[in-house]
Motif scaffolding. Structure first.
Motif, short mmCIF file in Angstrom:
data_model
loop_
_atom_site.label_atom_id
_atom_site.label_comp_id
_atom_site.label_asym_id
_atom_site.label_seq_id
_atom_site.Cartn_x
_atom_site.Cartn_y
_atom_site.Cartn_z
N GLN A 188 46.81 46.23 45.88
CA GLN A 188 46.57 44.99 46.62
C GLN A 188 45.83 45.29 47.92
O GLN A 188 46.23 46.16 48.68
CB GLN A 188 47.89 44.27 46.91
N TRP A 302 36.73 39.13 38.57
CA TRP A 302 37.82 38.48 39.31
C TRP A 302 38.57 37.53 38.38
O TRP A 302 37.95 36.71 37.70
CB TRP A 302 37.27 37.70 40.51
N ASP A 303 39.90 37.63 38.34
CA ASP A 303 40.66 36.68 37.53
C ASP A 303 40.91 35.40 38.33
O ASP A 303 40.49 35.26 39.48
CB ASP A 303 41.97 37.30 37.01
N ASP A 304 41.61 34.45 37.72
CA ASP A 304 41.81 33.15 38.36
C ASP A 304 42.65 33.24 39.63
O ASP A 304 42.62 32.32 40.46
CB ASP A 304 42.48 32.19 37.37
N ASP A 305 43.41 34.32 39.77
CA ASP A 305 44.23 34.49 40.97
C ASP A 305 43.52 35.32 42.04
O ASP A 305 44.12 35.68 43.06
CB ASP A 305 45.56 35.17 40.60
#
Length: 570
Positions: A188, A302-305
């Motif tokens: 992260q 990039w994912d939806d989050d």
């Protein structure tokens, strides 16, 4: 996710230190160049990350001020395209104009509007998202260059954030035992920090990646360019001064005094143009291209989050031999190459504890009469030019800062094992003294050689005491020798910083030698202060003249004799 924007030109992402108390502020590129004189230095996660970012900033300045003077006017010998702001040589190149630009900027104490204008023109190349995402390629471009089995849809060839984050540097196969984050948070990062680590990753890539772009000829995945160096740069009293001192607008290694158009990676237009250039493995001929060189083709999904998946493919490395366009490295001469050549030095694990001052001759030319096997870093040569032209004062204190990332030495990974920083501060008039055989650089190198001779005497004393105590290895001598040099570092650096061009040179040298003698003898006394019965009674040793008894007192007296004799020799 294509609608997202994070533009490095206008959005804050660079950490700077604003005052002596260490206050951190995050700024955009525009803010940084507008207020560089108000900031102390960069303040990112590591010194090596700061160096990678510094070189990006310098690439922008190299590009702008190789085309425009301090009044933001194009040089007379260039034609600058109003749309691209790129330049074409139309008349005889005059390097003195570049030196004048540097002088006027330095005197003004701030950068001109041309930098902001340039950034605005190329703002789309500094957006971290979109069709020209900063230091990345689109999925279509990535798929075009890698083998079919490595394309984005396969999900292979990725690199984890925890590996790009060089405070962790953890692969999936080798957990970092002392990481600053727990497993839950290792992957992260906020967006500004990710940008900083991406820049550093392109500069300090290891060789664990298995994906490579497709080329006609086979190649081995290389390390990031900055990772291959023993980097050194000039540290100023402000971020503006640091940038200016390292803004090498004239390269004295270019004996033909030619104009080399600065071409950072974002000016190549389509990614395919840059990759085709890299496939040829031709080294850059300009600093801006070198400072922004990619070691990997990167694509981020990039994912939806908003969680990134980073795809990485190796790019053919270029030949580093005699690449003197690189100003921020020391050089190693290889007489066995055909023809003989210079290559950038690298700091290795086995010598990363050796202080910078002990290799003074690698950072400044101490033997100008002997040609062929020495080459000082380009940034030092640039500072010498400035001092000789009286563009920086003779009595200006110059700080040379070394920042190196040391690899684990494993040929199949070259993963970062440690970061090493060091510096030396010295009067410019001393550093670039030219007064014949007695010039300061030569005298300083002589004292370093003498100091290291006494260091060897001390090591032999410890090793001799170890044998008296019945030890057959050199571990104790190595450990105590390292402690001795650690005690030497601050006194020698203070002595170096105290030197002035008009000093009584013999007096200053005698001052250091007296302090050095005390350090050696006091260290030996402290080590032998509480001798054991065996130290006193000694042990029988064999020599050329037969057997004799050796004890700690004889060893100490022998050390004192050797030290005094060497000091008398000078």
């Amino acid at each position: 996710m294509n609608e997202r924007h994070f533009n490095l030109v206008t959005d804050p992402w660079i950490k700077v230190i604003t005052d002596q108390s260490g206050t951190i502020k995050t700024v955009s590129l525009t803010d940084l160049f507008a207020h560089a004189q108000d900031y102390q230095q960069l303040g990112g996660e590591t010194a090596a990350q700061d160096l990678a970012v510094l070189r990006l900033l310098l690439a922008i300045l190299q590009t702008v001020y190789s085309r425009f003077n301090a009044d933001d006017e194009a040089y007379d010998w260039l034609e600058v395209d109003e749309q691209t702001l790129q330049a074409t040589l139309i008349d005889d190149f005059d390097s003195d104009d570049l030196v004048t630009t540097w002088s006027e900027l330095y005197s003004a104490g701030h950068f001109s509007e041309a930098v902001s204008k340039y950034l605005q023109r190329y703002a789309d190349r500094f957006d971290f998202f979109g069709p020209h995402a900063f230091y990345q390629v689109t999925a279509e471009e990535y798929d075009r260059f890698v083998p079919a089995k490595k394309r984005v849809a396969t999900g292979s060839g990725t690199v984890a954030i925890k590996q790009i984050n060089r405070t962790i540097s953890e692969s999936n196969n080798s957990p970092a035992l002392f990481a600053p984050k727990t497993d839950e948070f290792k992957n992260q990062l906020d967006l500004p920090e990710l940008v900083r680590w991406i820049i550093m990753y392109q500069n300090y890539t290891g060789v664990t990646d298995k994906t490579k772009i497709e080329t006609d000829d086979k190649f081995s995945v290389g390390m990031g360019w900055l990772y291959r160096l023993n980097p050194v740069y000039a540290r100023g009293n402000s971020l503006f001064e640091t940038l200016m001192l390292n803004l090498v607008l004239v390269n004295k290694d270019d004996v033909d005094d030619e104009y080399h158009a600065q071409r950072p990676v974002w000016e190549f237009g389509e990614t395919s143009n840059y990759i085709q250039e890299r496939k040829r493995q031709i080294p850059p001929d300009n600093i801006a291209e070198l400072y922004t060189a990619w070691s990997r083709l990167l694509h981020i999904e990039w994912d939806d989050d908003g969680v990134p998946t980073i795809f990485s493919a190796g790019i053919p490395p270029f030949n580093p031999a005699n690449l003197f366009v690189e100003p921020m490295t020391t050089w190693r001469y290889d007489p066995k190459a055909k023809p003989p050549e210079f290559r950038p030095e690298r700091l290795r694990k086995e010598n990363m504890d050796v202080a910078m001052w002990r290799h003074f001759g690698r950072y400044v030319d101490t033997n100008r009469e002997k040609k062929g096997d020495g080459h000082q870093p380009g940034v030092v040569t640039w500072l010498q030019q400035l001092q000789e032209k009286e563009l920086i004062p003779t009595n200006k204190m110059v700080t040379l800062q070394a920042v190196a990332v040391v690899s684990d030495g494993n040929a199949t990974s070259q993963s970062p094992a440690a970061e090493v920083t060091d510096d030396i501060t010295i009067d410019a008039g001393v550093l670039f003294d030219t007064v014949g055989a007695i010039r300061w650089p030569v005298r300083i190198e002589d004292q370093i050689n003498l100091t290291q001779d006494l260091g060897r005497f001390y090591w032999r004393f410890i090793n001799r005491v170890s044998r008296i105590r019945g030890f057959d290895d050199t571990n104790l001598a190595n450990a105590e020798g390292a402690k001795f040099y650690s005690r030497l570092n601050e006194p020698f650096k203070n002595w170096l910083a105290s030197l002035r061009p008009n000093d009584d040179r013999e007096g200053k040298i005698a001052q250091w030698q007296a302090q050095l003698r005390d350090l050696v003898i006091d260290s030996a006394r402290a080590f032998s202060a509480a001798p054991s019965p065996r130290d006193i009674s000694g042990t029988v040793v064999s020599g050329d003249k037969g057997e004799r008894v050796d004890n700690i007192f004889l060893a100490f007296n022998s050390l004192v004799y050797s030290v005094n004799k060497r000091l008398k020799e000078g």
